[in-house]
Design a protein around this motif. Structure first.
Motif, PDB file in Angstrom:
ATOM      1  N   ARG A 245      76.265-109.777   8.735  1.00  0.00           N
ATOM      2  CA  ARG A 245      75.689-111.108   8.533  1.00  0.00           C
ATOM      3  C   ARG A 245      75.351-111.347   7.064  1.00  0.00           C
TER       4      ARG A 245
ATOM      5  N   PHE B 197      84.131-110.889   6.671  1.00  0.00           N
ATOM      6  CA  PHE B 197      82.921-111.435   7.280  1.00  0.00           C
ATOM      7  C   PHE B 197      83.199-111.925   8.699  1.00  0.00           C
ATOM      8  N   SER B 198      84.382-112.465   8.920  1.00  0.00           N
ATOM      9  CA  SER B 198      84.704-113.056  10.222  1.00  0.00           C
ATOM     10  C   SER B 198      85.136-112.034  11.257  1.00  0.00           C
TER      11      SER B 198
ATOM     12  N   ASN C 238      79.799-117.113  11.789  1.00  0.00           N
ATOM     13  CA  ASN C 238      80.819-116.097  11.498  1.00  0.00           C
ATOM     14  C   ASN C 238      81.764-116.486  10.363  1.00  0.00           C
ATOM     15  N   LYS C 239      81.383-117.463   9.577  1.00  0.00           N
ATOM     16  CA  LYS C 239      82.167-117.858   8.410  1.00  0.00           C
ATOM     17  C   LYS C 239      81.262-117.834   7.187  1.00  0.00           C
ATOM     18  N   MET C 240      81.617-117.003   6.219  1.00  0.00           N
ATOM     19  CA  MET C 240      80.760-116.837   5.058  1.00  0.00           C
ATOM     20  C   MET C 240      80.653-118.127   4.255  1.00  0.00           C
ATOM     21  N   ASP C 241      79.430-118.478   3.862  1.00  0.00           N
ATOM     22  CA  ASP C 241      79.204-119.685   3.069  1.00  0.00           C
ATOM     23  C   ASP C 241      79.860-119.581   1.702  1.00  0.00           C
TER      24      ASP C 241
ATOM     25  N   TYR D 194      75.270-113.688   0.399  1.00  0.00           N
ATOM     26  CA  TYR D 194      75.809-114.765   1.242  1.00  0.00           C
ATOM     27  C   TYR D 194      75.518-114.481   2.717  1.00  0.00           C
ATOM     28  N   THR D 195      75.482-115.547   3.506  1.00  0.00           N
ATOM     29  CA  THR D 195      75.441-115.414   4.961  1.00  0.00           C
ATOM     30  C   THR D 195      76.257-116.560   5.553  1.00  0.00           C
ATOM     31  N   ASP D 196      76.010-116.916   6.814  1.00  0.00           N
ATOM     32  CA  ASP D 196      76.833-117.932   7.485  1.00  0.00           C
ATOM     33  C   ASP D 196      75.987-119.104   7.986  1.00  0.00           C
TER      34      ASP D 196
END
Length: 369
Positions: A107, A101-102, A127-130, A120-122
């Motif tokens: 997204r 993801f990073s 740029n960091k997945m929840d 999932y998103t951030d």
């Protein structure tokens, strides 16, 4: 076939086949690839749209792969990581998703076992997945309020900005609904204490906790039953407005009193998963004519009824699944005369989509006439 119909068909397939799926690869082939193709609308055999075993160099984790990457205009938009069917999903399963993801433009990340899809998103940090999903799609118990957002991730209706803008509300509303559902099924000590202190003025001791624990569970059950009964009475009452001024149609077999008497006395009913799967298919078909929430069901010892507006005077179809051998779909003509159609499998219901839609359309025409 409409979006809801395709989703209902896939849900039925998952329910019917999940016991036979024992490996991750089988899960991907049987459930996940059909989800990508029939629900999201991407060509799983076109590497410009779907890249299996997607690889990107991630720090020291070189050569690590994510099961699928969905592409748009040459950029990664959605990452999908799969686990085998029936294996409960845990955030620990998403290690590759976190790393990828990073370093990609994605997204949206999806963790799935073919039946449950965690999106999932951030939201918490760019740029960091929840750690927690903003949308959870369970094909065993589809939340229809999520379908509009899910459609925005499809090839035809892709609208990433709209999905991201709605993600925070979806994340917390969904989490609250799941937490509330868990408390209603099995109240925790904290929940019992919260409700007890609202009605009991003494000290909350161990003895009081043991006393109120079953009382809270009983009160919740009674409250939910009363809510369902109130809705049923409202639906029945509205359908009988003016009935004293006109004679009831001869084709209506059951009166309001008879319906309520049947509901009161019809004990020993067992609703099967196959009946619920059939209901979802009929509901998906009927949704081309009316909103999903208007298609209700009631089970009885003889048949499983599917009704418009939970109104016994508006039967859409009946599922005659209680026999040991042949199963039937009951359909209704303009005079509400039922004809039973034999079914070899649940998918055969789709062959009667025109008749189901026509029945719903007649009720709508009568209401608007």
């Amino acid at each position: 076939m409409e979006f809801e119909e395709r989703l209902a068909a896939l849900a039925t397939k998952v329910q019917n086949q999940r016991e036979a799926i024992q490996t991750e690869e089988a899960t991907k082939n049987a459930f996940v690839m059909p989800f990508i193709s029939t629900i999201l609308g991407y060509d799983v055999f076109n590497p410009l749209e779907v890249v299996p075993e997607f690889t990107a160099d991630v720090g020291v984790k070189r050569g690590e792969k994510v099961d699928y990457a969905i592409m748009r205009d040459g950029e990664v938009q959605i990452l999908i990581e799969c686990k085998k069917s029936a294996e409960p999903l845990k955030v620990e399963h998403a290690s590759q998703l976190f790393r990828y993801f990073s370093v990609t433009n994605a997204r949206i990340a999806v963790l799935t076992n073919g039946e449950v899809y965690n999106f999932y998103t951030d939201l918490d940090a760019p740029n960091k997945m929840d750690d927690k999903p903003f949308l959870v799609l369970d094909l065993g118990d589809i939340d229809e309020t999520l379908l509009a957002e899910l459609q925005k991730l499809s090839k035809e209706n892709f609208d990433l900005d709209s999905v991201i803008s709605a993600a925070e509300e979806l994340k917390y509303v969904g989490a609250i609904k799941r937490a509330l559902g868990g408390q209603l099924r099995e109240p925790s000590d904290e929940f019992v204490k919260f409700l007890t202190t609202k009605v009991y003025e003494g000290s909350y001791t161990q003895k009081i906790r043991e006393q109120f624990n079953p009382l809270v569970a009983k009160a919740i059950k009674q409250f939910l039953n009363e809510q369902v009964n109130d809705r049923l009475k409202t639906a029945l009452g509205s359908s009988f407005i003016g009935s004293s001024q006109m004679e009831a149609p001869a084709t209506v077999v059951e009166s309001e009193a008879a319906v309520e008497e049947n509901l009161e006395s019809d004990t020993g009913i067992v609703t099967t998963q196959e009946e619920l799967d059939g209901y979802q298919i009929v509901k998906a078909i009927a949704c081309s004519e009316v909103k999903p929430y208007r298609v209700a069901h009631r089970d009885s010892k003889s048949y499983f009824a599917i009704l418009l507006d939970d109104n016994n005077r508006k039967p859409i179809a009946r599922l005659w699944f209680n026999g040991k051998k042949q199963k039937y779909l009951g359909l209704f003509d303009e005079n509400k005369v039922e004809t039973k159609q034999p079914l070899d499998n649940l998918e055969d219901i789709y062959g009667f989509a025109a008749e189901i839609r026509a029945t719903v359309g007649r009720y709508e025409g009568q209401a608007n006439g």
